[in-house]
Design a protein around this motif. Structure first.
Motif, PDB file in Angstrom:
ATOM      1  N   SER A  51      14.612  40.912  59.420  1.00  0.00           N
ATOM      2  CA  SER A  51      15.430  40.224  58.410  1.00  0.00           C
ATOM      3  C   SER A  51      15.974  38.914  58.970  1.00  0.00           C
ATOM      4  O   SER A  51      15.990  37.886  58.278  1.00  0.00           O
ATOM      5  N   LYS A  52      16.381  38.938  60.245  1.00  0.00           N
ATOM      6  CA  LYS A  52      16.875  37.688  60.853  1.00  0.00           C
ATOM      7  C   LYS A  52      15.786  36.626  60.837  1.00  0.00           C
ATOM      8  O   LYS A  52      16.043  35.445  60.574  1.00  0.00           O
ATOM      9  N   TYR A  55      15.458  34.946  57.411  1.00  0.00           N
ATOM     10  CA  TYR A  55      16.467  33.904  57.173  1.00  0.00           C
ATOM     11  C   TYR A  55      16.100  32.614  57.901  1.00  0.00           C
ATOM     12  O   TYR A  55      16.244  31.512  57.359  1.00  0.00           O
ATOM     13  N   GLU A  56      15.595  32.779  59.142  1.00  0.00           N
ATOM     14  CA  GLU A  56      15.218  31.582  59.913  1.00  0.00           C
ATOM     15  C   GLU A  56      14.078  30.830  59.251  1.00  0.00           C
ATOM     16  O   GLU A  56      14.130  29.616  59.096  1.00  0.00           O
ATOM     17  N   SER A  62      22.714  33.367  55.907  1.00  0.00           N
ATOM     18  CA  SER A  62      22.501  34.800  56.123  1.00  0.00           C
ATOM     19  C   SER A  62      23.450  35.681  55.324  1.00  0.00           C
ATOM     20  O   SER A  62      23.415  36.893  55.439  1.00  0.00           O
ATOM     21  N   GLU A 112      21.896  43.243  58.185  1.00  0.00           N
ATOM     22  CA  GLU A 112      21.159  41.970  58.210  1.00  0.00           C
ATOM     23  C   GLU A 112      20.295  41.826  56.945  1.00  0.00           C
ATOM     24  O   GLU A 112      20.092  40.734  56.444  1.00  0.00           O
ATOM     25  N   GLY A 115      22.721  41.149  53.779  1.00  0.00           N
ATOM     26  CA  GLY A 115      23.663  40.033  53.880  1.00  0.00           C
ATOM     27  C   GLY A 115      25.093  40.518  54.127  1.00  0.00           C
ATOM     28  O   GLY A 115      26.044  39.897  53.653  1.00  0.00           O
TER      29      GLY A 115
END
Ligand code: AMP
Ligand code: MG
Length: 349
Positions: A51-52, A55-56, A62, A112, A115
């Motif tokens: 998930s991180k 977002y990147e 986030s 994550e 959110g």
């Protein structure tokens, strides 16, 4: 990173590609894939590092939660708790399809992915490529739309490639999206179900299945200053690079106003574009005129909007005018996206 780009025919799905894509997800990588609404940017929903990475790759804040895609109604209770019975009534009627339901999350869903919320958004898409890919990935694929944050959601593989090439492991190009607007989101965690984002499944459709449903009032009206309940709805979205204004009114007044504005901008040397219904398109003068569909064909207008916004960018249009559309049924979803794309700049003539 080198991105593997593969085309898949949804009537003749290459299982080897699907298995390869599933393995990428299981190993913590990202794959963009087609759905009937828009393309998704998928990662393992139960892996916080995936998930991180989403977002990147998107450049997304986030606190804007991801939708978890499943391919089996029986999987709801693996990721949600306290599931109210209407969930199953809605699932029976609208799944697989363009509906996302918000439920209380189970322990296994990392914050994550949501959110930071204790709720989880769940959707079961109907696109057969998406279904096979989700199954091959272990059953739970977190995916927001596969665009860079702020840009229109991609409804064609080429726009995913434009935004995501070299940022993710694989892009599955499955042709044009059938619906072209993101899913309807309904929150089932409070006493009365509430529509947080309008889409192809409308309030009227819900009322055929459940007794009451309300609509988050921030959906079409930005003036109250109230915070939208779907965190993602507060961000500027879908924006073309050019300056977009929506013009409402009787067709002949709208045509006259837009033509006058276009002449003014042309005199300043600006490239101009118009998003027009078929009935009016012949009356306009501008550098670029895009027909979005017949005035009463809500589905065609919904399907073409994001593609046209992208095409305005492709053609480097600096000043864009769009006719306004109805604010009921599916057209309410189109107007919601168009208003966001325009940063709520609208004129009534
Ligand atoms: P996208 O898939 O890019 O359309 O983004 C997902 C949308 O779902 C965003 O507008 C989010 O704010 C919304 N969403 C996802 N999870 C939740 C949740 N738990 N509660 C409310 N809205 C959510
Ligand atoms: Mg999005």
């Amino acid at each position: 990173m080198e991105t593997k780009i593969v085309k898949i025919d949804k009537d003749n799905i290459d299982e080897d590609v699907i298995n390869e894509a599933g393995l990428i997800i299981k190993n913590g990588g990202l794959v963009a894939f087609p759905t009937e609404t828009v393309y998704g940017l998928g990662g393992d929903a139960l892996n916080k590092n995936s998930s991180k990475k989403i977002y990147e790759a998107k450049g997304r804040p986030s606190d804007n939660p991801l939708i978890v895609h499943i391919a089996d109604i029986g999987d709801i209770e693996k990721i949600a708790i306290d599931v109210p019975p209407i969930t199953y009534e809605l699932a029976k009627r609208f799944w697989p399809g363009p509906l996302t339901m918000i439920l209380k999350k189970a322990e296994c869903v990392p914050l994550e992915t949501t959110g930071g919320l204790d709720t989880v958004a769940i959707r079961y898409p109907s696109n057969p490529i998406a279904q096979k890919f989700i199954k091959a990935s272990g059953g739970f694929v977190a995916a927001p739309s596969a665009n860079r944050s702020g840009k229109p959601s991609p409804t064609e593989g080429k726009y995913v490639i434009e935004d995501m090439d070299s940022l993710i492991e694989m892009i599955i190009d499955g042709g044009s999206s059938d619906i072209g607007l993101e899913s309807t989101i309904i929150d089932l965690t409070s006493d009365e179900p509430m529509i947080l984002r309008p889409g192809f499944v409308t309030k009227e459709d819900f009322l055929n299945v459940i007794e009451n449903v309300s609509i988050d009032r921030t959906i079409l009206d930005s003036s109250s200053g109230a915070k939208p309940k779907a965190p993602g709805m507060k961000y500027r979205h879908y924006a073309p690079s050019g300056e977009l204004t929506i013009i409402h009114g009787e067709p002949k007044d709208v045509v006259a106003y837009i033509n006058e504005e276009v002449s003014r901008y042309k005199a300043q040397g600006q490239k101009t574009g118009i998003i027009a219904t078929k009935e009016n398109s012949g009356y306009y003068r501008a550098d670029v005129i895009k027909e979005i569909g017949n005035r009463d064909d809500d589905e065609s207008i919904a399907r073409n909007l994001f593609r046209i916004l992208r095409e305005m960018d492709d053609e480097n249009v600096k000043v864009i005018f769009s006719e306004g559309f109805r604010e009921e049924g599916i057209a309410m979803a189109t107007m919601n996206r168009l208003l966001k794309a325009a940063g709520h700049k609208e004129v009534r003539v």
